[in-house]
Design an enzyme around this catalytic site. Structure first.
Site, PDB file in Angstrom:
ATOM      1  N   GLN A   1      13.686 -24.500 -33.683  1.00  0.00           N
ATOM      2  CA  GLN A   1      13.374 -24.484 -32.255  1.00  0.00           C
ATOM      3  C   GLN A   1      13.161 -25.908 -31.763  1.00  0.00           C
ATOM      4  O   GLN A   1      12.079 -26.482 -31.877  1.00  0.00           O
ATOM      5  CB  GLN A   1      12.142 -23.630 -31.942  1.00  0.00           C
ATOM      6  CG  GLN A   1      11.952 -23.522 -30.440  1.00  0.00           C
ATOM      7  CD  GLN A   1      10.933 -22.497 -30.034  1.00  0.00           C
ATOM      8  OE1 GLN A   1      10.533 -21.637 -30.804  1.00  0.00           O
ATOM      9  NE2 GLN A   1      10.508 -22.565 -28.789  1.00  0.00           N
ATOM     10  N   PHE A   2      14.210 -26.448 -31.213  1.00  0.00           N
ATOM     11  CA  PHE A   2      14.278 -27.809 -30.691  1.00  0.00           C
ATOM     12  C   PHE A   2      13.124 -28.115 -29.741  1.00  0.00           C
ATOM     13  O   PHE A   2      12.554 -29.203 -29.775  1.00  0.00           O
ATOM     14  CB  PHE A   2      15.630 -27.958 -29.986  1.00  0.00           C
ATOM     15  CG  PHE A   2      15.816 -29.205 -29.180  1.00  0.00           C
ATOM     16  CD1 PHE A   2      15.984 -30.430 -29.798  1.00  0.00           C
ATOM     17  CD2 PHE A   2      15.856 -29.150 -27.797  1.00  0.00           C
ATOM     18  CE1 PHE A   2      16.182 -31.580 -29.057  1.00  0.00           C
ATOM     19  CE2 PHE A   2      16.048 -30.288 -27.045  1.00  0.00           C
ATOM     20  CZ  PHE A   2      16.211 -31.513 -27.685  1.00  0.00           C
ATOM     21  N   THR A   3      12.732 -27.163 -28.916  1.00  0.00           N
ATOM     22  CA  THR A   3      11.733 -27.422 -27.877  1.00  0.00           C
ATOM     23  C   THR A   3      10.341 -27.712 -28.429  1.00  0.00           C
ATOM     24  O   THR A   3       9.503 -28.261 -27.717  1.00  0.00           O
ATOM     25  CB  THR A   3      11.654 -26.256 -26.868  1.00  0.00           C
ATOM     26  OG1 THR A   3      11.311 -25.061 -27.567  1.00  0.00           O
ATOM     27  CG2 THR A   3      12.982 -26.084 -26.144  1.00  0.00           C
TER      28      THR A   3
END
Length: 145
Positions: free
Chosen positions: A78-80
């Site tokens: 999850q990049f965020t």
């Protein structure tokens, strides 16, 4: 490296409306990979996730880890999670590792977990995913290494 772990009764991950992976009772771990992260840190994160005691013992205390309860594990990039949110009203992703490098570390993390734990499922790096889950508790922690 950041992991947001949630104790779940079950979790299902879909891509383009199709079931991609699922787990029963265990942990869903959303993984954020930052610029300074390495495969060594990925190994430490896997060890921490598998050993983190957030399941109840016979006295109702959080004393048991994922292995002790025989729970499943789902790892999702999850990049965020690597976002900086301390200034303004729009997240900055300057602390995130480049996608190509982050994917290598994520794949290493999954491979390491598979080598150490019985049931491990994952998401598809870079894909637009939907995760359905039933949170147990809810019990949610942020882990960092």
């Amino acid at each position: 490296m950041i992991a947001l772990i949630q104790r779940v009764n079950w979790a299902r991950l879909k891509i383009e409306g199709e079931l991609y992976s699922e787990i029963g009772s265990g942990l869903l771990a959303l993984i954020g990979i930052e610029k300074a992260d390495t495969t060594e840190l990925a190994e430490k994160m896997v060890d921490k996730i598998l050993a983190y005691r957030l399941f109840a013992d016979d006295d109702g205390r959080m004393n048991l880890d994922l292995k002790a309860v025989g729970g499943d594990l789902m790892l999702v990039s999850q990049f965020t999670l690597a976002a900086s949110t301390d200034k303004g009203l729009r997240p900055s992703f300057s602390a995130a590792k480049s996608p190509a490098e982050a994917e290598q570390i994520y794949r290493y993390l999954v491979k390491s977990a598979v080598a150490q734990h019985k049931v491990v499922r994952d998401g598809k790096f870079g894909a637009y995913m939907q995760i359905l889950l039933e949170n147990d508790g809810p019990v949610t922690f942020i882990l960092k290494v």
